[in-house]
Design a protein around this motif. Structure first.
Motif, mmCIF file in Angstrom:
data_model
loop_
_atom_site.group_PDB
_atom_site.id
_atom_site.type_symbol
_atom_site.label_atom_id
_atom_site.label_comp_id
_atom_site.label_asym_id
_atom_site.label_seq_id
_atom_site.Cartn_x
_atom_site.Cartn_y
_atom_site.Cartn_z
ATOM 1 N N ALA A 279 -15.169 -9.451 -2.652
ATOM 2 C CA ALA A 279 -14.446 -8.232 -2.724
ATOM 3 C C ALA A 279 -13.481 -7.934 -1.912
ATOM 4 C CB ALA A 279 -15.571 -7.105 -2.631
ATOM 5 N N VAL A 280 -13.688 -8.026 -0.638
ATOM 6 C CA VAL A 280 -12.677 -8.081 0.474
ATOM 7 C C VAL A 280 -11.372 -8.773 0.207
ATOM 8 C CG1 VAL A 280 -12.033 -8.412 2.906
ATOM 9 C CG2 VAL A 280 -14.209 -7.430 2.455
ATOM 10 N N GLN A 281 -11.583 -10.031 -0.476
ATOM 11 C CA GLN A 281 -10.443 -11.050 -0.849
ATOM 12 C C GLN A 281 -9.841 -10.341 -2.063
ATOM 13 O OE1 GLN A 281 -11.970 -14.820 -1.738
ATOM 14 N NE2 GLN A 281 -12.287 -15.596 0.300
ATOM 15 N N SER A 282 -10.388 -9.738 -2.695
ATOM 16 C CA SER A 282 -9.893 -9.281 -4.028
ATOM 17 C C SER A 282 -8.982 -7.961 -3.488
ATOM 18 C CB SER A 282 -10.886 -8.822 -5.152
ATOM 19 O OG SER A 282 -10.196 -8.024 -6.255
ATOM 20 N N LEU A 283 -9.695 -7.116 -2.836
ATOM 21 C CA LEU A 283 -9.009 -6.026 -2.391
ATOM 22 C C LEU A 283 -7.715 -6.197 -1.501
ATOM 23 C CD1 LEU A 283 -12.009 -3.763 -1.429
ATOM 24 C CD2 LEU A 283 -10.416 -3.102 -3.118
ATOM 25 N N SER A 284 -7.684 -7.244 -0.769
ATOM 26 C CA SER A 284 -6.473 -7.738 -0.040
ATOM 27 C C SER A 284 -5.425 -8.030 -0.832
ATOM 28 C CB SER A 284 -7.004 -8.759 1.128
ATOM 29 O OG SER A 284 -8.140 -8.233 2.065
ATOM 30 N N LEU A 285 -5.924 -8.800 -1.792
ATOM 31 C CA LEU A 285 -4.698 -9.283 -2.504
ATOM 32 C C LEU A 285 -4.076 -8.221 -3.585
ATOM 33 C CD1 LEU A 285 -3.547 -12.029 -3.888
ATOM 34 C CD2 LEU A 285 -5.246 -11.943 -5.627
ATOM 35 N N ASN A 286 -4.806 -7.109 -3.964
ATOM 36 C CA ASN A 286 -4.312 -6.058 -4.553
ATOM 37 C C ASN A 286 -3.365 -5.097 -3.776
ATOM 38 O OD1 ASN A 286 -5.831 -6.461 -6.911
ATOM 39 N ND2 ASN A 286 -7.512 -5.174 -6.300
ATOM 40 N N VAL A 287 -3.610 -5.009 -2.486
ATOM 41 C CA VAL A 287 -2.812 -4.525 -1.563
ATOM 42 C C VAL A 287 -1.691 -5.190 -1.238
ATOM 43 C CG1 VAL A 287 -2.652 -3.695 1.024
ATOM 44 C CG2 VAL A 287 -4.612 -3.070 -0.284
ATOM 45 N N GLN A 288 -1.567 -6.438 -1.126
ATOM 46 C CA GLN A 288 -0.431 -7.335 -0.907
ATOM 47 C C GLN A 288 0.431 -7.355 -2.233
ATOM 48 O OE1 GLN A 288 -0.404 -11.716 -1.410
ATOM 49 N NE2 GLN A 288 -0.433 -11.667 0.879
ATOM 50 N N LYS A 289 -0.411 -7.057 -3.339
ATOM 51 C CA LYS A 289 0.733 -7.058 -4.842
ATOM 52 C C LYS A 289 1.273 -5.769 -4.769
ATOM 53 C CE LYS A 289 -0.150 -8.346 -9.550
ATOM 54 N NZ LYS A 289 0.717 -7.108 -10.271
ATOM 55 N N LEU A 290 0.653 -4.701 -4.410
ATOM 56 C CA LEU A 290 1.407 -3.240 -4.320
ATOM 57 C C LEU A 290 2.661 -3.490 -3.547
ATOM 58 C CD1 LEU A 290 -1.389 -0.712 -3.418
ATOM 59 C CD2 LEU A 290 -0.042 -0.792 -5.730
ATOM 60 N N PHE A 291 2.874 -4.234 -2.370
ATOM 61 C CA PHE A 291 3.830 -4.349 -1.687
ATOM 62 C C PHE A 291 5.156 -5.170 -2.409
ATOM 63 C CE2 PHE A 291 1.089 -2.929 1.830
ATOM 64 C CZ PHE A 291 2.101 -2.117 2.504
ATOM 65 N N SER A 292 4.693 -6.503 -2.982
ATOM 66 C CA SER A 292 5.370 -7.283 -3.472
ATOM 67 C C SER A 292 6.126 -6.568 -4.756
ATOM 68 C CB SER A 292 4.400 -8.628 -3.820
ATOM 69 O OG SER A 292 3.524 -8.480 -4.864
ATOM 70 N N ASP A 293 4.917 -5.745 -5.571
ATOM 71 C CA ASP A 293 5.790 -5.250 -6.704
ATOM 72 C C ASP A 293 6.695 -4.151 -6.411
ATOM 73 O OD1 ASP A 293 4.087 -6.959 -8.232
ATOM 74 O OD2 ASP A 293 2.489 -5.567 -8.770
ATOM 75 N N ARG A 294 6.428 -3.437 -5.526
ATOM 76 C CA ARG A 294 7.287 -2.177 -5.153
ATOM 77 C C ARG A 294 8.590 -2.637 -4.425
ATOM 78 N NH1 ARG A 294 3.416 0.977 -3.084
ATOM 79 N NH2 ARG A 294 3.859 0.220 -0.835
ATOM 80 N N GLU A 295 8.478 -3.491 -3.378
ATOM 81 C CA GLU A 295 9.646 -3.846 -2.623
ATOM 82 C C GLU A 295 9.786 -5.373 -2.110
ATOM 83 O OE1 GLU A 295 10.794 -1.024 0.832
ATOM 84 O OE2 GLU A 295 8.577 -0.385 0.471
ATOM 85 N N PRO A 296 10.073 -6.008 -3.416
ATOM 86 C CA PRO A 296 9.989 -7.587 -3.614
ATOM 87 C C PRO A 296 10.691 -8.235 -2.356
ATOM 88 C CG PRO A 296 11.118 -6.909 -5.474
ATOM 89 C CD PRO A 296 10.497 -5.745 -4.806
ATOM 90 N N GLU A 297 12.052 -7.562 -2.169
ATOM 91 C CA GLU A 297 12.951 -8.117 -1.167
ATOM 92 C C GLU A 297 12.325 -8.165 0.310
ATOM 93 O OE1 GLU A 297 16.778 -6.389 -1.326
ATOM 94 O OE2 GLU A 297 17.203 -7.164 -3.498
ATOM 95 N N LEU A 298 11.819 -7.067 0.601
ATOM 96 C CA LEU A 298 11.199 -6.664 1.832
ATOM 97 C C LEU A 298 9.891 -7.646 1.970
ATOM 98 C CD1 LEU A 298 10.625 -5.261 4.837
ATOM 99 C CD2 LEU A 298 9.430 -3.337 3.219
ATOM 100 N N PHE A 299 9.140 -7.713 0.918
ATOM 101 C CA PHE A 299 7.980 -8.549 0.822
ATOM 102 C C PHE A 299 8.222 -9.944 1.234
ATOM 103 C CE2 PHE A 299 4.624 -11.225 -1.328
ATOM 104 C CZ PHE A 299 3.642 -10.607 -0.461
ATOM 105 N N ALA A 300 9.356 -10.556 0.551
ATOM 106 C CA ALA A 300 9.614 -11.733 0.691
ATOM 107 C C ALA A 300 10.141 -11.990 1.957
ATOM 108 C CB ALA A 300 10.858 -12.286 -0.472
ATOM 109 N N GLU A 301 10.875 -11.114 2.480
ATOM 110 C CA GLU A 301 11.217 -11.016 4.096
ATOM 111 C C GLU A 301 10.051 -11.376 4.916
ATOM 112 O OE1 GLU A 301 13.951 -8.659 7.162
ATOM 113 O OE2 GLU A 301 14.175 -8.165 5.017
ATOM 114 N N CYS A 302 9.144 -10.367 4.839
ATOM 115 C CA CYS A 302 8.109 -10.441 5.616
ATOM 116 C C CYS A 302 7.254 -11.697 5.729
ATOM 117 C CB CYS A 302 7.140 -9.244 5.278
ATOM 118 S SG CYS A 302 7.828 -7.676 5.976
#
Length: 512
Positions: free
Chosen positions: A437-460
């Motif tokens: 469950a923690v793995q799934s939640l972590s993946l969801n949070v990461q996906k929020l950033f990657s979908d909303r700001e892909p350039e910033l996410f790629a840079e990070c």
């Protein structure tokens, strides 16, 4: 010879006078109710100015049947206040108040059943008199009521043997509530006190002669009672006193402060912290703006340090409410509050950590964006550590912050600062946390950033990979250095060459 005869007659007359005087005194005591304690072996009924209080010990009755019989004959029902002429009502009320100063031993329910019943009926009658009063209470009545209340309520609280282990446990809700056997009488006395304080017929200027600083301090001592019902009554009474006697407000706040100081820095044992915080919550809600310096000091010196106690679950809901009230009153205090909470953040107490995360969410929800920017770095450094907690409830609670629209909005506005802080923790969870469950939640949070700001996410992500490679190189260099040192030491041992060891530094004298 004549002197001896006259002397005997004189002594006989004196004895007769003393006997008559004693009977008169007993009759007066019977009328006023103040002689009952003498016959039963209890404490004396309080008298004087209303400032002297009972010791509170529920004295038992002697085993002598004669004393019990005498007690029963004196402690008898009196006429109802409603049934006597108006000119006699006040005198009868004083007699009944004195009679109700008599205390009973409630540890044995089979003793003095009749007398206890009479006292309950008398207390109910006095309560009805106070409720229905339509004229101002005269001083003698105010004194009598406060004297009777003091005699019944102010007592030595008995601490049960289990108290030592109760406060070391975290889930106190599982323990059975403890009940005071004297509650059938006590709750009527508390009702009487509450109605007396909030009655429009009670003159505050007159009553404060008897409801004084000592009276308030003794009330505060009772907040340590193990009986939840008593603490609830005390909470209402103290709040009404705070509202009616405005001159006592600074004193009451200071006295509550002292209770907290003793709890925080000395004992960490007190049953009434939650109730006292509940009173303070309504007091803080009424603070005028701008906040006084003394109120800010109360926040820094008392409310924030209350987070360090092990038994915080007893009062965390009320404490969190008080903290949130300060945030709503003055948004500039957010940085001070959050850094103070992080200072007391638990390391090994996972349930307490979950409570802290819930409180942190409430604070962030009430925080303005400009104030959020001042504290977002320490906040999300702590949140990132919670992501990687081995206790799945802590990790889940930290990841649930993104379910709050207000908090998520603040994060989105400052994602350039927050994402580089939390991304390593998210990657660590996705790649290695034991809980799915923690793995799934972590993946969801990461996906929020990657979908909303892909350039910033790629840079990070790129920076994270570079830091990871750099960290691996540093680890390899450290391993190689230790391996080289080990080889040098081994070669010197085999060759018999002395290995230089730096001499220990001389100890400095302590000067004590």
């Amino acid at each position: 010879m004549m002197k001896q005869i006259f002397g005997r007659r004189k002594a006989s007359k004196t004895a007769d006078k003393e006997s008559v005087g004693g009977r008169r005194h007993a009759a007066l005591n019977q009328q006023s109710g103040s002689g009952v304690a003498d016959l039963s072996g209890q404490q004396q009924v309080l008298s004087g100015t209303g400032h002297a209080y009972g010791s509170g010990n529920r004295a038992g009755f002697q085993e002598s049947r004669i004393n019990d019989a005498l007690f029963s004959s004196y402690f008898r029902p009196l006429p109802s206040i409603k049934d006597v002429p108006n000119t006699e009502k006040q005198n009868l009320l004083i007699v009944k108040l004195n009679m109700c100063c008599t205390l009973f031993d409630f540890s044995d329910p089979t003793r003095n059943i009749k007398e206890k019943k009479i006292k309950v009926e008398t207390l109910m009658e006095i309560l009805d008199y106070v409720r229905t009063a339509n004229t101002k209470f005269p001083e003698i009545v105010v004194e009598g009521i406060t004297k009777m209340i003091s005699a019944n309520l102010f007592r030595t609280l008995v601490v049960p043997p289990r108290e030592k282990k109760v406060l070391q446990a975290f889930d106190l809700e599982e323990d059975e509530p403890l009940m005071d056997p004297a509650w059938p009488h006590l709750h009527i006395v508390y009702e009487l006190l509450l109605n007396f304080v909030q009655s429009a017929e009670t003159d505050a200027k007159l009553a404060k002669r008897y409801v004084d600083h000592s009276f308030i301090l003794r009330l505060l001592e009772l907040f340590d009672s193990v009986d939840l019902r008593e603490r609830d009554c005390l909470k209402m009474v103290l709040h009404r006193i705070y509202g009616k006697f405005m001159v006592y407000r600074p004193f009451i706040r200071k006295a509550i402060n002292n209770v907290f100081y003793q709890f925080i820095y000395e004992t960490e044992k007190h049953n009434g912290i939650a109730e006292l915080l509940e009173i303070l919550g309504s007091i803080i809600n009424g603070f005028a703006l701008p906040l006084k310096e003394e109120h800010k000091l109360f926040l820094v010196r008392t409310l924030i340090p209350l987070h360090k106690a092990r038994c915080i679950s007893m009062y965390h809901r009320q404490l969190s409410y008080c903290i949130t009230q300060f945030v709503e009153k003055d948004g500039k205090l957010v940085d001070t509050i959050i850094r103070g909470i992080i200072k007391y953040w638990p390391v090994t107490n996972s349930p307490k950590e979950v409570l802290f995360l819930g409180e942190l969410e409430e604070i962030l929800e009430a925080t303005q964006p400009s104030e959020f920017q001042k504290c977002m770095v320490p906040v999300f450094c702590q949140v990132a550590r919670c992501f990687n907690s081995s206790h799945f409830q802590v990790a889940e609670r930290a990841l649930f912050l993104w379910n709050n629209d207000r908090v998520e909005s603040l994060i989105r506005q400052n994602s350039k600062v927050i994402l580089p802080i939390i991304l390593p923790a998210l990657e660590k969870n996705i790649n290695g946390h034991w809980n799915p469950a923690v793995q799934s939640l972590s993946l969801n949070v990461q996906k929020l950033f990657s979908d909303r700001e892909p350039e910033l996410f790629a840079e990070c992500v790129l920076k994270y990979e570079e830091d990871k490679v750099r960290e691996e190189e540093l680890k390899l260099k450290q391993v190689a250095a230790w391996k080289r040192l080990d080889e040098i030491a081994s070669s010197k041992v085999t060759s018999g060459e002395a290995v230089l060891v730096s001499p220990p530094l001389p100890r400095q004298p302590s000067g004590l």
